[in-house]
Design a protein around this motif. Structure first.
Motif, mmCIF file in Angstrom:
data_model
loop_
_atom_site.group_PDB
_atom_site.id
_atom_site.type_symbol
_atom_site.label_atom_id
_atom_site.label_comp_id
_atom_site.label_asym_id
_atom_site.label_seq_id
_atom_site.Cartn_x
_atom_site.Cartn_y
_atom_site.Cartn_z
ATOM 1 N N PRO A 17 0.814 -1.190 -0.060
ATOM 2 C CA PRO A 17 0.054 -0.106 -0.123
ATOM 3 C C PRO A 17 0.880 1.374 -0.070
ATOM 4 N N TYR A 35 -4.512 0.911 -5.358
ATOM 5 C CA TYR A 35 -4.013 -0.230 -5.118
ATOM 6 C C TYR A 35 -5.027 -1.088 -4.888
ATOM 7 N N MET A 36 -6.157 -0.566 -4.177
ATOM 8 C CA MET A 36 -7.108 -1.762 -3.802
ATOM 9 C C MET A 36 -8.094 -2.093 -4.922
ATOM 10 N N ARG A 39 -6.384 -5.370 -6.010
ATOM 11 C CA ARG A 39 -6.275 -6.610 -5.421
ATOM 12 C C ARG A 39 -7.338 -7.607 -5.802
ATOM 13 N N LYS A 86 -9.634 -7.242 4.854
ATOM 14 C CA LYS A 86 -8.656 -6.675 3.996
ATOM 15 C C LYS A 86 -8.405 -5.185 3.959
ATOM 16 N N ILE A 90 -5.551 -2.949 4.889
ATOM 17 C CA ILE A 90 -4.642 -2.015 3.849
ATOM 18 C C ILE A 90 -4.577 -0.622 4.113
#
Length: 256
Positions: A17, A35-36, A39, A86, A90
């Motif tokens: 992250p 970033y998320m 995933r 999650k 994160i």
């Protein structure tokens, strides 16, 4: 075409992250969302942040209603429950220690996300006060005696960067004109040329700094000349020195 910066962002998104640095919240928020999304089940992670965690389903057993146990969840419900955890992890991993200490008691991603935003941007009132202050700083921005062109350019750039963080929009012409008009008198010759020849609606301060930097030596010479001419003691000293020189020359000619 993907730029080097884009590749760096994507690479960072694949590895860890992004860290909230220097309280640059808006850019961190954008990179964190990227970033998320990269995933597994990224959209469900974002969903957890925007709309809150899974509303835990219930089941009736022996005429008693109870929350389902994890293994009793449907496949979709189990994935959402995992994404809720999650999301929180994160966000926490992307915080510097001083911010982490202030928000780590929040375990729900949505509440955590909103708390960080409040800390970084403040309430709407404090944000408005900050914007007013920045506009005032822009209006009153002035050259500091003795600073180099680069120092002047960096201070102005930092102010513009602070304004960009709050999405405070300024016209390019307004910014370029402010930069030029704030320079001291020794730059007037070069500033006039730029205003006559360049299109300030499309010229940014990086380009202005690069061009003017070529003439800093000449601007400094003009400044020193102005300082000598405006210093009464320097003028007196110059007159005395010239008188002495003329006197010596006159005596020399008589001797000959």
């Amino acid at each position: 075409m993907t730029t080097l910066t884009d590749k760096a962002i994507l690479s960072g998104a694949e590895n860890r992250p992004p860290i909230l640095e220097n309280y640059m919240y808006d850019s961190w928020k954008s990179r964190m969302e990227l970033y998320m999304m990269n995933r597994q089940h990224g959209r469900m992670i974002i969903e957890s942040i925007e709309n809150g965690p899974l509303i835990w389903p219930t089941i009736e057993e022996n005429r008693v209603t109870r929350p389902k146990k994890y293994f009793e969840l449907s496949a979709t419900e189990a994935i959402q429950a995992d994404c809720d955890i999650k999301a929180t992890n994160i966000i926490l991993q992307g915080l510097p220690p001083e911010v982490y200490a202030l928000v780590s008691n929040h375990k729900v991603a949505k509440e955590l996300w909103e708390r960080i935003q409040l800390l970084m941007q403040g309430t709407s009132l404090t944000k408005q006060e900050r914007e007013c202050k920045l506009y005032d700083e822009f209006d009153k921005f002035a050259y500091k005696k003795g600073e180099t062109l680069r120092d002047f350019y960096l201070r102005f750039s930092l102010l513009l960067n602070d304004m960009n963080i709050y999405n405070m929009k300024l016209e390019q012409f307004q910014v370029s004109t402010k930069f030029l008009n704030t320079l001291p008198p020794e730059w007037s010759k070069f500033v006039t040329y730029v205003k006559l020849v360049w299109d300030l609606h499309t010229t940014n301060i990086d380009q202005l700094h690069a061009y003017l930097g070529q003439y800093e030596f000449h601007a400094n010479k003009v400044r020193l000349m102005h300082e000598r001419n405006s210093d009464p003691l320097a003028l007196v000293a110059t007159k005395v020195l010239n008188s002495v020189r003329h006197g010596v020359a006159a005596r020399s000619s008589l001797t000959l």
